[in-house]
Design an enzyme around this catalytic site. Structure first.
Site, PDB file in Angstrom:
ATOM      1  N   THR A  13       0.820  -1.214   0.000  1.00  0.00           N
ATOM      2  CA  THR A  13       0.000   0.000   0.000  1.00  0.00           C
ATOM      3  C   THR A  13       0.854   1.263   0.000  1.00  0.00           C
ATOM      4  OG1 THR A  13      -1.777  -1.140   1.169  1.00  0.00           O
ATOM      5  CG2 THR A  13      -1.790   1.269   1.245  1.00  0.00           C
ATOM      6  N   ARG A  46       6.671  -9.326  -5.787  1.00  0.00           N
ATOM      7  CA  ARG A  46       5.807  -9.387  -6.960  1.00  0.00           C
ATOM      8  C   ARG A  46       5.459  -7.982  -7.396  1.00  0.00           C
ATOM      9  NH1 ARG A  46       3.041 -10.849  -2.490  1.00  0.00           N
ATOM     10  NH2 ARG A  46       3.580 -13.029  -2.841  1.00  0.00           N
ATOM     11  N   GLU A 127       9.513  10.153   9.199  1.00  0.00           N
ATOM     12  CA  GLU A 127       8.312  10.985   9.336  1.00  0.00           C
ATOM     13  C   GLU A 127       7.032  10.184   9.157  1.00  0.00           C
ATOM     14  OE1 GLU A 127       6.081  13.717  10.357  1.00  0.00           O
ATOM     15  OE2 GLU A 127       7.978  14.662   9.852  1.00  0.00           O
ATOM     16  N   GLY A 132       0.714   9.034   9.587  1.00  0.00           N
ATOM     17  CA  GLY A 132       0.588   9.100   8.135  1.00  0.00           C
ATOM     18  C   GLY A 132       1.103  10.380   7.522  1.00  0.00           C
ATOM     19  N   ILE A 134       0.535  13.504   8.360  1.00  0.00           N
ATOM     20  CA  ILE A 134       0.694  14.681   9.221  1.00  0.00           C
ATOM     21  C   ILE A 134       2.178  14.865   9.533  1.00  0.00           C
ATOM     22  CG2 ILE A 134       0.054  15.761  11.409  1.00  0.00           C
ATOM     23  CD1 ILE A 134      -2.347  13.850  11.530  1.00  0.00           C
ATOM     24  N   GLY A 185     -11.423  -2.595   5.196  1.00  0.00           N
ATOM     25  CA  GLY A 185      -9.966  -2.599   5.137  1.00  0.00           C
ATOM     26  C   GLY A 185      -9.302  -1.684   6.139  1.00  0.00           C
ATOM     27  N   ASP A 199      -0.513  -0.411  18.208  1.00  0.00           N
ATOM     28  CA  ASP A 199      -0.089   0.490  17.122  1.00  0.00           C
ATOM     29  C   ASP A 199       0.112   1.914  17.648  1.00  0.00           C
ATOM     30  OD1 ASP A 199       0.011   1.166  14.046  1.00  0.00           O
ATOM     31  OD2 ASP A 199      -1.473   2.539  14.878  1.00  0.00           O
ATOM     32  N   LYS A 203       3.657   4.464  18.095  1.00  0.00           N
ATOM     33  CA  LYS A 203       3.755   5.850  17.623  1.00  0.00           C
ATOM     34  C   LYS A 203       4.018   6.815  18.777  1.00  0.00           C
ATOM     35  CE  LYS A 203       0.579   4.718  13.883  1.00  0.00           C
ATOM     36  NZ  LYS A 203      -0.817   4.786  13.389  1.00  0.00           N
ATOM     37  N   GLY A 300      -3.162   5.314   4.777  1.00  0.00           N
ATOM     38  CA  GLY A 300      -3.523   5.332   3.367  1.00  0.00           C
ATOM     39  C   GLY A 300      -2.303   5.464   2.483  1.00  0.00           C
TER      40      GLY A 300
END
Length: 432
Positions: A13, A46, A127, A132, A134, A185, A199, A203, A300
């Site tokens: 992703t 892949r 970063e 994400g 920010i 998702g 998670d 951070k 994202g």
């Protein structure tokens, strides 16, 4: 212009987002970097159909990227803490700069990685590892450099925030919303890292290390998830003027550093209390600037790619100018070893929900227990029982109290004959 050659490891992703944004905006990126940024090689098991890899050298063994003498910067986007750690350490050993979005890698092994980078005189930039798109790492390192950071607090996991938002807005229970988050998702098949706060803890420890100039101490973060939050708690909080958010808090005091992730009641008037859905936000309180808020997409493909490429640009500028500044912790070898305050010593206010027999004198029993332990009460609400029901719910908001003292009170309250279930507790933060 000088050419800086990068090797991208991973086309998932974030990797595909980074590749595509680089390709799409390369002219603006190179103009801002002041040098030519060239994708020398991509390492991926892949191909990703989202990426047009024509004209790009692709290898299946990602370690070929770190061994390539033409690659100046290795961009690690494979995730995990096993292969990724070996990859990053080998890249550093080979004298290559590293850009990563891997919060678990930095939180758990950052001390070792930064130490090796300092020894080899290369940069490790991260970063994208927190919140994400920010630019919170740069805000702490650069924009707030003149401030003594007093505390910071953040909604730094979009999955948990989405679940609590849906529970509050649509009166849905946790399991129902979690299933939707998995279908969309937002949450993995095993959602433990998101809903239990792991998670966010990764951070938080990175932010605290930068804010308070201390080594990463992930193993000392207090972590509590959201799986036990009920819609009735969200409704009571709303009635009392609060919203429940899953936040990470880092605060320094004379007693030590607080590092904690847990559900929290926050006054509705605070901007961070109104951050909904999968969005992230971080509040930082500096002694000179006061509170500042940083808001945006916390995950994202392209939001995270935005932060990855910002680091690539920074490193490319350093290479182009010949002034490599090293790891972004500003002198890792000089960081202080700060003591972490155990959770039982932390002071916060509390929301308490109790199920009690509906009879006279129960409230006075509760308030006596709290009074005897010198715990002040900020607000009380009693929900009248339905017709024929023998029990009523009482909600209390306390003043600030040391957690160890609060736990003593809960133990005594739960021993009362009139109390019919375990006391539900949620911490309260003013964040003002």
């Amino acid at each position: 212009m000088k050419q800086v050659k990068i090797g991208i490891c991973g086309l998932g992703t974030v990797g595909s987002g980074t590749f595509n944004v680089l390709k799409r905006n390369i002219e603006q990126i190179q103009s801002r970097a002041g040098c030519e940024i060239y994708i020398q090689e991509v390492g991926a098991r892949r191909d990703n159909p989202a990426c047009d890899l024509s004209g790009v050298n692709v290898v299946r063994d990602i370690f070929e990227v770190v061994k390539n003498p033409k690659v100046d910067v290795v961009v690690e986007l494979i995730g995990g803490t096993t292969i990724a750690k070996d990859l990053v350490l080998e890249a550093i050993e080979n004298g290559k700069h590293v850009v990563t979005a891997n919060k678990a890698l930095i939180a758990e092994f950052g001390n070792e990685i930064f130490g090796k980078a300092a020894e080899k005189g290369v940069t490790v930039a991260y970063e994208a590892a927190v919140a994400g798109g920010i630019p919170i790492i740069k805000a702490l390192r650069e924009g707030l450099a003149s401030n003594r950071i007093e505390w910071l607090a953040g909604i730094i996991n979009g999955t948990g925030n989405f679940i609590l938002t849906e529970m509050g807005d649509k009166n849905r229970d946790f399991a129902d919303v979690l299933k939707e988050a998995q279908e969309k998702g937002y949450a993995e098949a095993d959602p433990t890292f998101d809903v239990e706060g792991i998670d966010a803890a990764h951070k938080l420890v990175i932010l605290a290390s930068l804010a308070f100039a201390m080594p990463l101490q992930y193993d000392k973060v207090f972590t509590e998830g959201i799986s036990k939050i009920e819609t009735k708690d969200i409704e009571y909080a709303e009635m009392l003027g609060y919203r429940i958010k899953h936040i990470g808090v880092a605060r320094q005091s004379d007693d030590g550093i607080e590092l904690r992730v847990h559900p929290t009641l926050i006054p509705k008037k605070r901007l961070i209390a109104n951050v909904d859905g999968v969005m992230n936000a971080v509040v930082v309180k500096g002694d000179a600037v006061g509170p500042t808020l940083y808001y945006g997409a916390g995950a994202g493909a392209e939001p995270t790619a935005s932060a990855v490429i910002a680091d690539i640009v920074d490193v490319a500028r350093q290479i182009s100018s010949g002034a490599v500044s090293g790891v972004p912790s500003l002198g890792f070898d000089k960081l202080e070893d700060r003591s972490i305050l155990p959770m039982e010593s932390v002071k916060t206010a509390y929301y308490l929900r109790l199920l009690v027999e509906d009879k006279p004198g129960v409230l006075s029993q509760l308030t006596k227990v709290l009074s005897d332990l010198e715990i002040g009460i900020e607000a009380v609400h009693q929900e009248e029982p339905g017709e024929g029901e023998p029990c009523a719910e009482i909600v209390l908001l306390t003043d600030k109290v040391q957690e160890a003292n609060l736990m003593k009170a809960i133990k005594q309250i739960e021993s009362l004959d009139s109390v019919q279930a375990d006391v539900k507790k949620i911490r309260v933060e003013a964040l003002g």
